[in-house]
Write a protein that holds these residues in place. Sequence first.
Motif, PDB file in Angstrom:
ATOM      1  N   ASP A  23      32.862  59.816  34.723  1.00 39.04           N
ATOM      2  CA  ASP A  23      33.084  60.587  35.573  1.00 39.04           C
ATOM      3  C   ASP A  23      34.454  61.218  35.975  1.00 39.04           C
ATOM      4  O   ASP A  23      34.235  62.544  35.837  1.00 39.04           O
ATOM      5  CB  ASP A  23      32.756  59.930  37.052  1.00 39.04           C
ATOM      6  N   ASN A  46      30.946  53.161  35.142  1.00 42.56           N
ATOM      7  CA  ASN A  46      31.217  54.967  35.173  1.00 42.56           C
ATOM      8  C   ASN A  46      32.180  55.487  35.482  1.00 42.56           C
ATOM      9  O   ASN A  46      32.430  57.394  35.872  1.00 42.56           O
ATOM     10  CB  ASN A  46      29.831  55.213  36.168  1.00 42.56           C
ATOM     11  N   ALA A  98      26.957  63.102  38.435  1.00 44.00           N
ATOM     12  CA  ALA A  98      27.582  62.042  38.322  1.00 44.00           C
ATOM     13  C   ALA A  98      26.486  61.404  38.827  1.00 44.00           C
ATOM     14  O   ALA A  98      25.368  60.031  37.572  1.00 44.00           O
ATOM     15  CB  ALA A  98      28.500  61.686  39.265  1.00 44.00           C
ATOM     16  N   LEU A 106      35.536  59.833  43.235  1.00 42.06           N
ATOM     17  CA  LEU A 106      36.271  60.351  42.049  1.00 42.06           C
ATOM     18  C   LEU A 106      38.239  59.176  41.448  1.00 42.06           C
ATOM     19  O   LEU A 106      38.368  58.407  40.671  1.00 42.06           O
ATOM     20  CB  LEU A 106      36.545  61.791  41.289  1.00 42.06           C
ATOM     21  N   GLU A 149      29.337  65.479  40.897  1.00 41.38           N
ATOM     22  CA  GLU A 149      28.567  65.000  42.305  1.00 41.38           C
ATOM     23  C   GLU A 149      26.803  64.639  41.566  1.00 41.38           C
ATOM     24  O   GLU A 149      26.836  63.638  41.914  1.00 41.38           O
ATOM     25  CB  GLU A 149      28.488  65.358  43.654  1.00 41.38           C
ATOM     26  N   HIS A 185      33.186  63.811  46.800  1.00 41.72           N
ATOM     27  CA  HIS A 185      32.660  63.628  45.448  1.00 41.72           C
ATOM     28  C   HIS A 185      34.402  63.199  45.045  1.00 41.72           C
ATOM     29  O   HIS A 185      34.842  62.788  43.903  1.00 41.72           O
ATOM     30  CB  HIS A 185      32.407  64.203  44.672  1.00 41.72           C
TER      31      HIS A 185
END
Length: 222
Positions: free
Chosen positions: A47, A43, A217, A36, A214, A32
Amino acid sequence: MNSTTATERQARSLADAQFARVAGEGSARHPHLAALLGATGPNAARDLADAVHLLCNLYGRHPGLLDVALATCAPGAARDWLVEASDQYERERLYLVRLSSAVGPLPSTPGAAETEAALQAQRHAVQTLARSERGGCSLGAATALLSDWVAIRPLLDRAAARAGIETPLASLPGETSIARVIEAAVVGPSSERALAFGAEQLLLQHRALFDLLEARAAARLD
């Protein structure tokens, strides 16, 4: 081989083992974090903001792990190192706090109560490591935090770039400094085990944090 050379090699191997521990179990290995850092979709901003807010919840408060470890550390090499490290990390903490304001509010996400409970448990775990009376445990956690921060810092910088705020130069103790304090402060099997335990538990909290990010999200996409 004389005893001094053998001791020096053993000390260096302890530092190398700590760096290998961070490389193998730290944030850089979490998928994750990579997601990112590479996110570009609609999104991405939410995030990144979520990551900043949760990291700030864990590490933006004062006193933090390094401050608590310093306050409870006996005089010696570890304490001398913590004096410098805590001062340098304070700049990172202030950057994190400033960034949490710049990225906007915490994104609305299902399971807010569960998130707060998880963060509270993580804060407690980090503080417990910092206060540990096992010689080497708090140093293991502190050195693991600073080593793993190398992987976390680019995430903050990416969020800062999107928010349009200045990215301060990082000035934390590097591997040479960390290796030196491990070599000087960790003596004997008991403190070696405590060093490893403190590092492993701190890295476990980081992995759990990225697991939580994670999951949050994914929940925002449902």
